[in-house]
Design a protein around this motif. Structure first.
Motif, PDB file in Angstrom:
ATOM      1  N   ILE B  56       1.192  -1.254  -0.391  1.00 54.58           N
ATOM      2  CA  ILE B  56      -0.119  -0.159   0.216  1.00 54.58           C
ATOM      3  C   ILE B  56       0.479   1.459   0.174  1.00 54.58           C
ATOM      4  O   ILE B  56       1.240   1.739   1.028  1.00 54.58           O
ATOM      5  N   THR B  57       0.798   2.213  -0.802  1.00 52.15           N
ATOM      6  CA  THR B  57       1.752   3.544  -1.116  1.00 52.15           C
ATOM      7  C   THR B  57       0.947   4.309  -0.714  1.00 52.15           C
ATOM      8  O   THR B  57       2.090   4.918  -0.059  1.00 52.15           O
ATOM      9  N   GLY B  58      -0.324   4.544  -0.535  1.00 44.39           N
ATOM     10  CA  GLY B  58      -0.505   5.382   0.352  1.00 44.39           C
ATOM     11  C   GLY B  58      -0.272   6.298   1.942  1.00 44.39           C
ATOM     12  O   GLY B  58      -0.572   6.670   2.417  1.00 44.39           O
ATOM     13  N   LEU B  59       0.100   5.404   2.908  1.00 41.48           N
ATOM     14  CA  LEU B  59       1.032   4.720   3.719  1.00 41.48           C
ATOM     15  C   LEU B  59       2.073   5.307   3.966  1.00 41.48           C
ATOM     16  O   LEU B  59       2.419   5.043   5.461  1.00 41.48           O
ATOM     17  N   SER B  60       2.585   5.930   3.590  1.00 44.15           N
ATOM     18  CA  SER B  60       4.409   6.173   3.660  1.00 44.15           C
ATOM     19  C   SER B  60       4.468   7.841   2.982  1.00 44.15           C
ATOM     20  O   SER B  60       4.436   7.988   2.296  1.00 44.15           O
ATOM     21  N   MET B  74       3.275   3.459   7.867  1.00 46.17           N
ATOM     22  CA  MET B  74       4.257   2.261   6.889  1.00 46.17           C
ATOM     23  C   MET B  74       5.349   3.135   6.557  1.00 46.17           C
ATOM     24  O   MET B  74       5.662   2.598   5.818  1.00 46.17           O
ATOM     25  N   THR B  75       5.479   4.142   6.983  1.00 44.20           N
ATOM     26  CA  THR B  75       6.799   5.416   6.756  1.00 44.20           C
ATOM     27  C   THR B  75       7.716   4.222   7.322  1.00 44.20           C
ATOM     28  O   THR B  75       7.737   4.406   8.396  1.00 44.20           O
ATOM     29  N   ARG B  76       8.848   3.856   6.108  1.00 47.51           N
ATOM     30  CA  ARG B  76      10.391   2.952   6.764  1.00 47.51           C
ATOM     31  C   ARG B  76      10.770   4.148   8.240  1.00 47.51           C
ATOM     32  O   ARG B  76      11.004   5.289   8.093  1.00 47.51           O
ATOM     33  N   GLN B  77      11.348   3.475   9.051  1.00 48.41           N
ATOM     34  CA  GLN B  77      12.121   4.610  10.105  1.00 48.41           C
ATOM     35  C   GLN B  77      13.131   5.169   9.980  1.00 48.41           C
ATOM     36  O   GLN B  77      13.827   6.203   9.621  1.00 48.41           O
ATOM     37  N   ARG B  78      14.126   4.244   8.650  1.00 47.64           N
ATOM     38  CA  ARG B  78      14.885   5.274   7.996  1.00 47.64           C
ATOM     39  C   ARG B  78      13.992   6.243   6.980  1.00 47.64           C
ATOM     40  O   ARG B  78      15.152   7.219   7.040  1.00 47.64           O
ATOM     41  N   GLU B  79      13.018   6.338   6.477  1.00 48.18           N
ATOM     42  CA  GLU B  79      12.526   7.768   6.122  1.00 48.18           C
ATOM     43  C   GLU B  79      12.641   8.879   7.006  1.00 48.18           C
ATOM     44  O   GLU B  79      12.846  10.129   6.843  1.00 48.18           O
ATOM     45  N   ILE B  80      12.622   8.115   7.958  1.00 48.73           N
ATOM     46  CA  ILE B  80      11.929   9.094   9.060  1.00 48.73           C
ATOM     47  C   ILE B  80      13.481   9.544   9.840  1.00 48.73           C
ATOM     48  O   ILE B  80      13.866  10.476   9.690  1.00 48.73           O
ATOM     49  N   GLU B  81      14.783   8.917  10.086  1.00 44.91           N
ATOM     50  CA  GLU B  81      15.634   9.573  10.381  1.00 44.91           C
ATOM     51  C   GLU B  81      16.194  10.175   8.970  1.00 44.91           C
ATOM     52  O   GLU B  81      17.039  10.883  10.140  1.00 44.91           O
ATOM     53  N   HIS B  82      16.316  10.182   7.886  1.00 42.63           N
ATOM     54  CA  HIS B  82      16.556  11.259   7.050  1.00 42.63           C
ATOM     55  C   HIS B  82      16.020  12.603   6.239  1.00 42.63           C
ATOM     56  O   HIS B  82      16.169  13.020   5.485  1.00 42.63           O
ATOM     57  N   SER B  83      14.034  12.519   6.622  1.00 46.45           N
ATOM     58  CA  SER B  83      13.674  12.868   6.609  1.00 46.45           C
ATOM     59  C   SER B  83      14.484  14.430   6.532  1.00 46.45           C
ATOM     60  O   SER B  83      14.480  15.133   8.116  1.00 46.45           O
ATOM     61  N   ASP B  84      14.639  15.192   6.494  1.00 44.61           N
ATOM     62  CA  ASP B  84      14.623  16.675   5.797  1.00 44.61           C
ATOM     63  C   ASP B  84      13.484  17.855   7.280  1.00 44.61           C
ATOM     64  O   ASP B  84      14.303  18.297   7.698  1.00 44.61           O
TER      65      ASP B  84
END
Lengths: 794, 291, 175
Positions: B56-60, B74-84
């Motif tokens: 499901i793409t809409g959850l990230s 569903m956002t990966r922790q990695r994306e959160i870590e690197h989010s500007d």
């Protein structure tokens, strides 16, 4: 680093060891396959028609088996068979795994069995085996095997096991004692009676396990047509596996082959022949198809061997100057439910106490207790860490009570170089005397103190304290018995192709023996080690063998290969002399060719020589030479050889959290002559890491009923990269005098003094709180408790 | 250690996912897998159905809308870590995530998965608690919001129905310049913390704290707000002693017991780490600063 | 729990492993690790714990390190997977990490090595000039029982240097 003291080991064993390949950090021959993912571990083996196995294991620490009903499991698609004791009993000559030492007397009920018939005595003990198309299906079937258990009282703590009203760990046993013994020499009673100081303390050393990253595993193939059984086992003892299967199933020895694929670490966890291996072999004989069992990590937690618990009560007597007059005490060792490898750990622990010190009088009473937990045998260090911990704690206590420096107390008590060879009136378990035949303990201590700048630590410590930081330094010495016999075969063979092949009964498990042995052999032929093929751990090529444990293989197999290589070299030269019509003195062997020195064009290759000796057409075999360019040697060590080490450790303790950081780690290590220094350092560092685990992390827990409570890597903590510091190693090489290479074992050297050195450092850091640490491992919560007790106390 | 047999479903939309969990018996949602897969491998759970949300793409997503930051479940922790965006508006996330597991676990692990698993030692639920976040839930009966404080029902169990799933979390970011810290104590780097502290602080230039939220992981079954400590700090310019006194209230918190630590050690750590976290927050340069 | 007759449940998946395309049916409960090892037959990736701690099973999924014991094979549908067998270049030339591991004795039994190698490929891509502390931290998700990590750390730092030299000197990046 050039050795300080290196005895040329000629000693009637032939040509002196050259400085060529020996002592060179040849890059490992094992690496290419491992680095490219093309190595072959036991789970990588696939055979046509192979089924996979899983074990029904007892969920109870102690229970009677009333009945086993496999019917629901058998109706699961993909399940081929379920076998329990009733099925295997017909095949087994006896329900006992043959012990190492058949003459050893101990409680009969704790003898290692193959498969429980009607009583299980630890969580994880095997009740039945399931054979299925896949491990997935086999695991599905496990919960469908209906086992009716009658839960019996269990005993968990080994001290509780010795109480008069303790539950019986085995229901028909009279008590929970495997055996008791006393290790002693001298006269402690009078020594203690006249001593200036007598100090006493207790110690607790907790259970831990080996946990190689590859667990155990076995593949068995029974060929009905030839009645041959081939076994690939991730084991430290292929010959032991072969011999056990031959004995237990009444098979022809020449029809059973046990071989090792690549083995992903051993550390003692793969030393013995396990019930799993025997049961899978039996199941293969029944089912008549190839079988595979690959241990998962949970099984390793439950059913792979562990080491310790040990509880010590120690008294140490000294004169006014802190010189040891005697050590005496008692120790309770937790053997678990079965005696899987004699009394090795307990005995070694008692032998490990004297260490490198002059100890005139000694007495240790050992009680080995039975508990409802998996059996204990040597893990890396094999009891020596425990004995060393006791002695090193004694040294620290003496220093503290007498107001002496901890290094100085040790120095005063060390056996000096002039006393070497130094005999202790102690016999090892195979009856050998204990003689430290080489070593310079004071010099090693001196080097370690110098390198770690021990003398100036107090100033740094005071400065840190003024900043509210708690740093400490600790040290420990150890001696390790290595090179245990009786032998390990080395066969060197040069075939008509000219390929040099070494066969050895030694076992590879990551220690780089294929490289080290290739070096030893290649050294005699002037070839690149990559031109020597080493084949290890296969009963099909080497008829007898002992196995990889106790830091013994380089001494035994290495020496055998060295001697066999010399013999082959000499035969080659003698044959070449005949072929070239030259005299042996005029020949040189270089790059695989034998030529007449100074004369070009007059040479023969090793291939030519091999052909000449193999009766090949066109080659005249010298009349008085036996066929074949090969030799077999079984070097028999005339004694054990002792390595030693000094570890000096610096730590910082966070007194708010109890967290410990190891900030510096210095090792002076003497493992005799080094074949491959880089490999030796790898062994030392790996051993130190394991010692850090023993000191700070590895706690295999059981609750009061005998249920294991740490059964995952989240609960049982192995050292990871951020918690292991860089280890600074100084090699001190004193050649062994009891083997032609002058080598000593090193596999366990790193682990033995690690825990006491680290504990000593923590204590030193917490000196303002008057902390005394009497346990391993020590955890942050425990450190906080000790700090608070120290604050509250005197 | 192989998973038991289950029926696998991989819906492509949230609606499909909701319909599945509403109709299937004994179903479990699979997000990043870092918590559920070990349990499946060890057969601690025996679901008949696995509903995999990864398609499901809409959850990230990580967005800012109407003054609120919304992070898809569903956002990966990695994306959160690197989010500007998050690094600018809420640097607490990155500080916490650097302590979460290892790169391999953060690559797959999701914020929704961590939140719904509710491991008492997990860092992200503690961060969301400090942020007083809102959990957005969708189910067969529509969407609803749950305040983070009400989200944990009991040990490792969120207060959502079997036919609901978490779609996102949202929070009002603290003002530019707010201070934050995440301090934890674990046996080894990357391990679950025995106790962790998330601290958010707004202080005037003179050091007077006018707003603070402090939450603890690893002490109770769910993240705990140290309201007593917060109250003692707000309106003060704390020094080392008053900070210690304020942190001392954490010793009264109900604490768990497990193989790693006793309740009293957890309480001890709570006091110690709250002191350190508040100090670290006070020393923090502040969100949106160039450092 | 009763077992229904429609098991084993199979799904078709398509993914590449080290650049090679696979179109296979996988059992839905099969882990990616087991699929790679036994169905695809690439046994270089190993299982050490099957609960996501030891890291021996680490592979790259679309370039990101992942514990393959914690992924279902079906979840890899459409992905590009890299394993230890794909670390060397197509003509078999070793990656700087492989050279460095060999040079610095960064492996003993080798069982954990594949997982460390893939993890470090990702790490060095993201942090081409790490210090020792960063390397140790990056290794924290992989357990080695043999080496004590020192050789591995030295090797990773050496490989980082070699990779930087290639990307600086020649101007072409080597992954």
């Amino acid at each position: 680093m050039p050795p300080d003291a290196c005895v040329r080991s000629v000693m009637g064993w032939g040509r002196a060891v050259s400085e060529g390949l020996i002592g060179t950090s040849v890059r490992r021959l094992e690496d290419a396959a491992l680095l490219t993912g093309t190595a072959r571990f036991v789970d990588d083996i696939e055979l046509p028609g192979m089924l996979e196995c899983a074990f029904v294991r007892s969920p109870h620490p102690h229970a009677a088996i009333r009945s086993i009903d496999p019917t629901p499991a058998l109706s699961l698609p993909g399940v081929h068979a379920v076998f329990s004791y009733a099925d295997l009993a017909a095949l087994l000559t006896k329900n006992l795994i043959p012990p190492d030492n058949p003459g050893l007397k101990f409680a009969e009920t704790t003898k290692a069995i193959v498969l429980a018939a009607n009583e299980v005595c630890y969580v994880g003990e095997i009740v039945a085996i399931v054979l299925a198309d896949s491990r997935y299906i086999a695991e599905d079937a496990l919960s469908l095997v209906d086992v009716d258990y009658e839960i019996l009282p269990a005993v968990s703590d080994c001290r509780d096991a010795l109480a008069p009203d303790a539950p019986q760990a085995h229901r028909h046993a009279p008590d929970n004692i495997v055996t008791t013994f006393r290790t002693e020499f001298g006269d402690c009673r009078s020594a203690f009676g006249t001593a200036a100081h007598v100090l006493s303390f207790s110690l607790k050393q907790h259970r831990g396990s080996g946990h190689p990253i590859e667990g155990r595993g076995i593949v068995v193939q029974f060929e009905a047509a030839t009645e041959g059984l081939t076994v690939w086992s991730s084991t430290q003892g292929a010959h032991r596996v072969r011999n056990t299967l031959v004995e237990l199933f009444g098979l022809d020895e020449d029809r059973v082959r046990a071989t090792t694929p690549d083995v992903g670490g051993g550390f003692g966890s793969k030393h013995i022949v396990y019930p799993e291996e025997v049961i899978v072999a039996g199941a293969a004989l029944l089912q008549k198809c190839p079988l595979k069992w690959i241990e998962d990590r949970r099984e390793h937690f439950l059913a792979a061997i562990q080491e310790r618990d040990q509880y010590w009560e120690v008294e140490v007597a000294t004169d006014e100057d802190g010189r040891l007059l005697g050590v005496r005490g008692s120790m309770i060792h937790d053997q678990g439910a079965y005696t899987l490898l004699g009394f090795n750990v307990a005995h070694n622990a008692s032998l490990g106490v004297p260490g490198p010190y002059v100890l005139p009088n000694y007495q240790l009473d050992v009680t080995i207790a039975v508990t409802n937990k998996v059996g204990t045998i040597p893990v890396r260090g094999a009891g020596y860490p425990e004995g060393t911990f006791a002695m090193e704690r004694a040294m620290d206590l003496v220093a503290d009570k007498l107001g002496l420096d901890r290094a100085e107390v040790r120095r005063r008590n060390l056996i000096t170089a002039e006393m070497i060879p130094y005999e202790l009136p102690l016999r090892t378990r195979d009856g050998s005397t204990t003689q430290y035949e080489s070593g310079d303990f004071p010099q090693c201590l001196q080097k370690a103190l110098h390198k770690s700048n021990y003398a100036h630590f107090a100033e740094r410590q005071a400065a840190a304290l003024s900043e509210g930081r708690y740093i400490g330094m600790g040290l420990a010495n150890c001696v390790k018995i290595t090179g245990r016999g009786p032998f390990e075969t080395g066969i060197v063979r040069i075939g008509p192709s000219g390929q040099i092949t070494v066969h050895t009964g030694a076992m590879a498990m990551g220690q780089g023996i294929k490289t080290a042995y290739a070096q030893i052999c290649a050294d005699q032929f002037g070839v690149d080690p990559r031109d020597v093929r080493v084949i290890a751990g296969d009963t099909g090529t080497v008829p007898m063998g002992i196995g990889g444990f106790g830091s013994r293989q380089t001494v035994t197999a290495g020496s055998s290969i060295h001697l066999a290589s010399i013999e082959v070299r000499e035969k080659a030269l003698k044959t070449a002399a005949h072929m070239l019509e030259a005299s042996e003195q005029d020949l040189e062997l270089k790059d695989g060719k034998i030529n007449v020195t100074g004369v070009t064009g007059l040479s023969v290759s090793l291939s030519d020589v091999a052909k000449a000796l193999s009766g090949a057409v066109g080659y005249a075999r010298p009349k008085d030479m036996t066929p074949g360019l090969e030799a077999t040697a079984n070097f028999l060590p005339i004694g054990l050889t002792y390595g030693n080490g000094v570890h000096v450790v610096e730590v910082e303790v966070d007194i708010g959290t109890g967290g410990v950081e190891i900030t510096r780690y210095v090792v002076v290590n003497d493992s005799g002559r080094l074949i491959n220094p880089q490999i030796v350092e790898g062994q030392i560092i790996g051993g130190v890491a394991h010692g850090i685990g023993n000191a700070l992390f590895e706690w295999m827990g059981y609750d009061e009923s005998g249920q294991p409570v740490t059964t995952t890597f989240a609960e049982y903590l192995l050292p990871t990269a951020p918690v292991v510091p860089n280890i600074e190693i100084i090699h001190h090489e004193t050649s062994s005098t009891v083997n032609p290479l002058g080598v000593k074992g090193v596999g366990e050297a790193g682990v033995i003094p690690a825990a006491p050195a680290i504990i000593s450092a923590i204590e030193n850091a917490l000196a303002p709180f008057n902390v005394w640490i009497a346990e391993t491992p020590i955890s942050p919560p425990r450190i906080i408790e000790l700090i608070e007790a120290g604050r509250g106390g005197a | 250690m192989k998973p038991p047999p289950f029926h696998y479903h991989d819906p492509g939309t949230v609606e499909e996912a909701v319909a599945l969990i509403g109709s299937l018996e004994n179903a479990k949602l699979l997000a990043g897998g870092q918590s559920l897969m070990p349990m499946l491998n060890m057969r601690y759970v025996l679901p008949d159905h696995i509903v995999d949300l990864n398609r499901i793409t809409g959850l990230s997503h990580i967005d800012e809308t109407d003054g609120r930051i919304v992070i898809g479940a569903m956002t990966r922790q990695r994306e959160i870590e690197h989010s500007d965006l998050l690094q600018q508006r809420c640097p607490l996330f990155r500080k916490a995530l650097l302590q979460v597991g290892h790169r391999q676990t953060r690559n797959r692990g999701t914020i929704g998965g961590s939140l719904c698993h509710l491991d008492p030692a997990a860092e992200l639920p503690a961060v969301l608690t400090a942020l007083q976040a809102t959990v957005h839930v969708v189910g067969a009966h529509g969407a609803r919001d749950i305040a983070i404080a009400d989200f944990p029902a009991f040990y490792m169990t969120p207060a959502i129905e079997f036919d609901e799933l978490v779609s996102a979390v949202s929070f009002s970011p603290w003002p530019i310049g707010h201070k934050s810290a995440f301090v934890e104590f674990a046996r080894r780097p990357g391990d679950f913390a025995i106790v962790g502290v998330a601290a958010l602080m707004d202080a005037a230039d003179n050091g007077m704290i006018h707003r603070a939220t402090i939450s603890l992981s690893g002490v109770g079954a769910a993240p705990v707000r140290c309201t007593a400590t917060e109250e003692q700090l707000i309106g003060t310019k704390p020094d080392e002693i008053s900070l210690r006194v304020a942190a001392e209230t954490c010793r009264e918190l109900d604490a768990m017991e497990d193989v790693h630590a006793s309740p009293s050690y957890r309480q001890h750590l709570a006091v110690e780490l709250v002191s350190r976290a508040v100090q670290a927050a006070l020393d923090d340069a502040g969100a949106g600063s160039t450092s | 729990m009763s077992v229904e007759q429609e098991f084993p449940e199979l799904r078709p998946v398509v993914f590449t492993v080290n650049g090679e395309r696979y179109e296979i049916d996988v059992e839905t409960r099969m882990t990616l690790a087991d699929c790679i090892r036994h169905q695809i037959g690439k046994t270089g990736t190993h299982l050490g714990c099957e609960h996501g701690v030891c890291g021996a099973c680490t592979v790259l999924v679309d370039g990101r390190s992942a514990r393959s014991c914690l992924m279902l094979a079906v979840q890899a549908n459409g992905a590009e997977i890299t394993t230890i067998e794909g670390i060397a270049s197509e003509n078999g030339e070793w990656h700087p990490l492989q050279h460095a591991f060999h040079e610095h004795h960064a492996l003993q039994c080798g069982f954990c090595t594949a997982g460390i190698m893939t993890s470090m490929v990702e790490f060095l891509r993201e942090n081409p000039d790490p210090n020792e502390e960063e390397v140790r931290e990056a290794l924290s998700g992989n357990i080695c029982r043999c080496t004590g990590y020192q050789g591995i750390v030295t090797a990773v730092l050496d490989a980082a240097g070699r990779l930087r030299a290639v990307s600086d000197g020649v101007g072409s990046r080597r992954e």
